[in-house]
Motif scaffolding. Structure first.
Motif, PDB file in Angstrom:
ATOM      1  N   LYS A 108       0.897  -1.384   0.172  1.00  0.00           N
ATOM      2  CA  LYS A 108       0.095  -0.094  -0.013  1.00  0.00           C
ATOM      3  C   LYS A 108       0.814   1.279  -0.059  1.00  0.00           C
ATOM      4  O   LYS A 108       0.505   2.132  -0.643  1.00  0.00           O
ATOM      5  N   ALA A 109       1.859   1.337   0.674  1.00  0.00           N
ATOM      6  CA  ALA A 109       2.739   2.420   0.727  1.00  0.00           C
ATOM      7  C   ALA A 109       3.431   2.560  -0.412  1.00  0.00           C
ATOM      8  O   ALA A 109       3.745   1.893  -1.288  1.00  0.00           O
ATOM      9  N   ARG A 110       3.919   3.983  -0.743  1.00  0.00           N
ATOM     10  CA  ARG A 110       4.753   4.340  -1.974  1.00  0.00           C
ATOM     11  C   ARG A 110       6.109   3.693  -1.808  1.00  0.00           C
ATOM     12  O   ARG A 110       6.701   3.151  -2.814  1.00  0.00           O
ATOM     13  N   ILE A 111       6.706   3.980  -0.814  1.00  0.00           N
ATOM     14  CA  ILE A 111       8.206   3.534  -0.173  1.00  0.00           C
ATOM     15  C   ILE A 111       8.125   2.902   0.971  1.00  0.00           C
ATOM     16  O   ILE A 111       7.320   3.012   1.856  1.00  0.00           O
ATOM     17  N   ALA A 112       8.997   1.768   0.997  1.00  0.00           N
ATOM     18  CA  ALA A 112       8.897   0.888   2.078  1.00  0.00           C
ATOM     19  C   ALA A 112      10.594   0.668   2.341  1.00  0.00           C
ATOM     20  O   ALA A 112      11.165   0.513   1.565  1.00  0.00           O
ATOM     21  N   LEU A 113      10.837   1.008   3.610  1.00  0.00           N
ATOM     22  CA  LEU A 113      12.210   0.802   4.126  1.00  0.00           C
ATOM     23  C   LEU A 113      12.383  -0.564   5.023  1.00  0.00           C
ATOM     24  O   LEU A 113      11.550  -0.220   5.917  1.00  0.00           O
TER      25      LEU A 113
END
Length: 146
Positions: A108-113
């Protein structure tokens, strides 16, 4: 650890995954143009590496994440090379010193770390926040799953 022939259809408790069943497989690039299988993602995290993943078709975000990753990965590449060899990538990943970038449209998130048992999400490639995450978890033996 799963054997190479075992099914890879298990469900992880986070998306993208941060721990769980995985196969002993490394990637061959610090910046992947394609999605890394989840069982590879988890293996990379187990060794202490950090993954920067994005869900959008957004060359600007991919470029920003790649630039940030390169600032960490450059030390793993021989000085006379422009691109790392697959051996250099694997050695860096095995040592838990690599920052890997890849698309991952299934989140769902645009960017994941991600790091072992750690997940942070961002809407923009905020360099300060990404650097902070990387400096906290990259090569952090107390946080690696080894």
């Amino acid at each position: 650890h799963l054997d190479p022939g075992e099914p890879d259809d298990f469900v992880y408790n986070s998306n993208p995954p941060t721990s769980g069943p995985h196969k002993e497989i490394f990637s061959d690039q610090f910046v992947s143009p394609s999605v890394l299988p989840v069982y590879v993602q988890v293996h990379l995290l187990e060794h202490g590496n950090v993954l920067l993943q994005y869900s959008c078709t957004c060359p600007d975000v991919a470029s920003s994440l790649s630039s940030i990753a390169y600032s960490y990965d450059a030390s793993l590449i021989a000085p006379n090379e422009l691109q790392p060899t697959s051996e250099e990538v694997q050695a860096g990943e095995e040592a838990g010193k690599a920052v890997i970038v890849a698309p991952y449209p299934k989140m769902k998130a645009r960017i994941a770390l991600t790091a072992w048992t750690r997940l942070a999400t961002l809407q923009t490639a905020d360099k300060a926040k990404i650097d902070s995450f990387i400096s906290t978890y990259l090569s952090n033996e107390s946080n690696a799953g080894q």
